[in-house]
Enzyme design. Structure first.
Site, short mmCIF file in Angstrom:
data_model
loop_
_atom_site.label_atom_id
_atom_site.label_comp_id
_atom_site.label_asym_id
_atom_site.label_seq_id
_atom_site.Cartn_x
_atom_site.Cartn_y
_atom_site.Cartn_z
N LYS A 1 -7.68 1.79 2.11
CA LYS A 1 -8.13 2.24 0.79
C LYS A 1 -9.39 1.53 0.33
CE LYS A 1 -4.00 4.25 -1.23
NZ LYS A 1 -3.09 4.31 -2.35
N LYS B 1 -2.23 13.27 -0.12
CA LYS B 1 -2.72 13.96 -1.32
C LYS B 1 -4.14 13.56 -1.64
CE LYS B 1 0.18 10.55 -3.60
NZ LYS B 1 1.56 10.30 -3.95
N LYS C 1 -2.57 10.67 8.53
CA LYS C 1 -1.33 11.13 7.88
C LYS C 1 -1.67 12.18 6.81
CE LYS C 1 -0.80 8.15 4.00
NZ LYS C 1 -0.21 7.22 3.15
P1 TYM Z 1 3.24 7.01 -2.06
O1 TYM Z 1 3.18 7.48 -3.47
O2 TYM Z 1 1.96 6.90 -1.31
O3 TYM Z 1 4.19 7.93 -1.21
C1 TYM Z 1 5.51 8.19 -1.64
C2 TYM Z 1 6.46 8.26 -0.46
O4 TYM Z 1 6.07 9.31 0.45
C3 TYM Z 1 5.94 8.79 1.76
N1 TYM Z 1 4.85 9.51 2.43
C4 TYM Z 1 4.97 10.11 3.62
N2 TYM Z 1 5.99 10.23 4.47
C5 TYM Z 1 5.78 10.91 5.61
N3 TYM Z 1 4.59 11.49 5.93
C6 TYM Z 1 3.53 11.39 5.11
N4 TYM Z 1 2.38 11.96 5.41
C7 TYM Z 1 3.69 10.67 3.88
N5 TYM Z 1 2.86 10.40 2.84
C8 TYM Z 1 3.59 9.68 1.96
C9 TYM Z 1 5.60 7.32 1.56
O5 TYM Z 1 5.92 6.56 2.72
C10 TYM Z 1 6.46 6.97 0.37
O6 TYM Z 1 7.78 6.68 0.78
N6 TYM Z 1 3.80 2.04 -2.46
C11 TYM Z 1 4.51 3.30 -2.50
C12 TYM Z 1 5.22 3.56 -3.80
C13 TYM Z 1 6.13 2.48 -4.25
C14 TYM Z 1 7.44 2.18 -3.72
C15 TYM Z 1 7.93 1.12 -4.52
C16 TYM Z 1 8.18 2.71 -2.68
C17 TYM Z 1 5.91 1.60 -5.27
N7 TYM Z 1 6.99 0.78 -5.45
C18 TYM Z 1 9.21 0.55 -4.26
C19 TYM Z 1 9.45 2.15 -2.43
C20 TYM Z 1 9.93 1.09 -3.22
C21 TYM Z 1 3.50 4.44 -2.31
O7 TYM Z 1 2.32 4.28 -2.56
O8 TYM Z 1 4.03 5.62 -1.96
#
Ligand code: TYM
Length: 328
Positions: free
Chosen positions: A111, A195, A192
């Site tokens: 990022k 969004k 991957k």
């Molecule tokens: P975020 O918002 O980027 O994504 C949310 C969840 O979706 C999964 N994900 C994917 N899984 C499979 N293929 C993909 N292309 C893909 N893109 C996204 C992510 O692995 C995630 O599970 N840091 C985290 C949010 C967070 C969090 C937490 C998660 C904040 N606090 C505590 C678990 C526990 C994030 O940015 O996810």
């Protein structure tokens, strides 16, 4: 009952990657676990957000949780910023985190690559994520593959705290789907699905209308062969589409291989689109209902009320152990 916690950022359209990698498991786990699902708005602001868009997206993601099948009577759904203990424990854990650990985070490297000015929030982001998890002593964290490294750091921080201040935190385990933990971009299977990709043709948004879904999938990159075979190393594009198919149709990869033997990619891609549409259409109808009812505000309030006491108790215990003079 073992505890589950996870979060999704309200920083753009949610994709099929978020759904398959994370949300589908949220829905499953609520039947057997005590569940906490958050819209992580404090994480979203680690990159610039337009205020009106952030508010809209926060409501939208929370509504998508419900539309996907998370039941607010079974799981607590809340906005991270509604429970201020997250930010406070985030700071306490930041002070236990080493710069070298944060520098090794691949999400930070991705990022921040090529940017002139990178916010400090983006750098310390994983300590806030650790706080989200440890605040509730969660046992199991359903996430996609890209969050594995952040979870490792969470485990290290929990262990570090426990060894300095006495055993307190549960060491959480990741819960990652075997197939679909990393759904790839439709135009480039080395990236991957995300969004934040500027090309909307690279992802399926959960709110894409059926015809858009069909068009995007018919244009999805494949290879010059014609065998529908799961082999991520040699056939990454087709294998990615097969993972999506398996999740949306509820079948195994080998069933897909048998079904399309000798048929080439055309029929496979066409059916894939229909399975994705059939998965997302009911979710989209439910989403529209929830948005027009305005119920999400009450759901978020109820969720924050349910979890606040637990969060505040942990924060108090942690502060006491760290040597803060408690008020009163
Ligand atoms: P975020 O918002 O980027 O994504 C949310 C969840 O979706 C999964 N994900 C994917 N899984 C499979 N293929 C993909 N292309 C893909 N893109 C996204 C992510 O692995 C995630 O599970 N840091 C985290 C949010 C967070 C969090 C937490 C998660 C904040 N606090 C505590 C678990 C526990 C994030 O940015 O996810």
């Amino acid at each position: 009952m073992p505890r589950v916690l996870s979060g999704i950022q309200p920083s753009g359209q949610l994709t099929l990657g978020n759904y398959i990698g994370a949300m589908q498991n949220f829905v499953k786990l609520q039947e057997t676990h005590e569940c906490f699902f958050m819209v992580v708005d404090l994480h979203a602001i680690t990159v610039p957000q337009e205020p009106a868009a952030l508010r809209e997206q926060t409501e939208s993601v929370a509504s998508l949780f419900v539309a996907a099948g998370i039941d607010p009577t079974k799981a607590s759904i809340f906005a991270q910023s509604h429970v201020s203990a997250h930010a406070e424990l985030g700071w306490l854990l930041t002070t236990l985190t080493y710069i070298g650990e944060l520098e090794r985070m691949t999400q930070f490297k991705d990022k921040s690559a090529g940017k002139d000015s990178v916010g400090a929030g983006l750098f310390v982001y994983p300590a806030l994520m650790a706080a989200d998890i440890l605040l509730y002593n969660a046992d199991l964290i359903p996430v996609g593959d890209d969050q594995k490294q952040h979870l490792e750091l969470t485990r290290d921080l929990a262990q570090r705290f426990n060894s300095r201040y006495g055993d307190y935190f549960t060491i959480p385990d990741p819960y990652i789907p075997k197939v679909g933990a990393r759904i790839m971009s439709l135009d480039d299977a080395s990236k991957k699905m995300s969004k934040s990709n500027p090309n909307p043709g690279s992802y399926i948004a959960l709110l894409d209308p059926p015809d858009v879904i069909r068009k995007k999938l018919s244009r999805a990159t494949t290879d010059s062969g014609r065998e529908v075979k799961y082999n991520p190393a040699e056939k990454p594009e087709v294998s990615n589409l097969m993972s999506i198919y398996a999740h949306c149709a509820g079948v195994t990869l080998s069933e897909i291989e048998t079904r399309y033997e000798g048929q080439g990619y055309g029929a496979f891609k066409k059916d894939l689109a229909e399975h994705v549409v059939a998965t997302l259409e009911p979710l989209q109808h439910k989403y529209a209902e929830i948005r027009s009812s305005g119920a999400i505000h009450d759901i978020l309030k109820q969720g924050a009320d349910e979890v606040s006491e637990k969060a505040n108790r942990t924060l108090r215990d942690v502060k006491e152990r760290m040597g803060f003079l408690l008020p009163g």
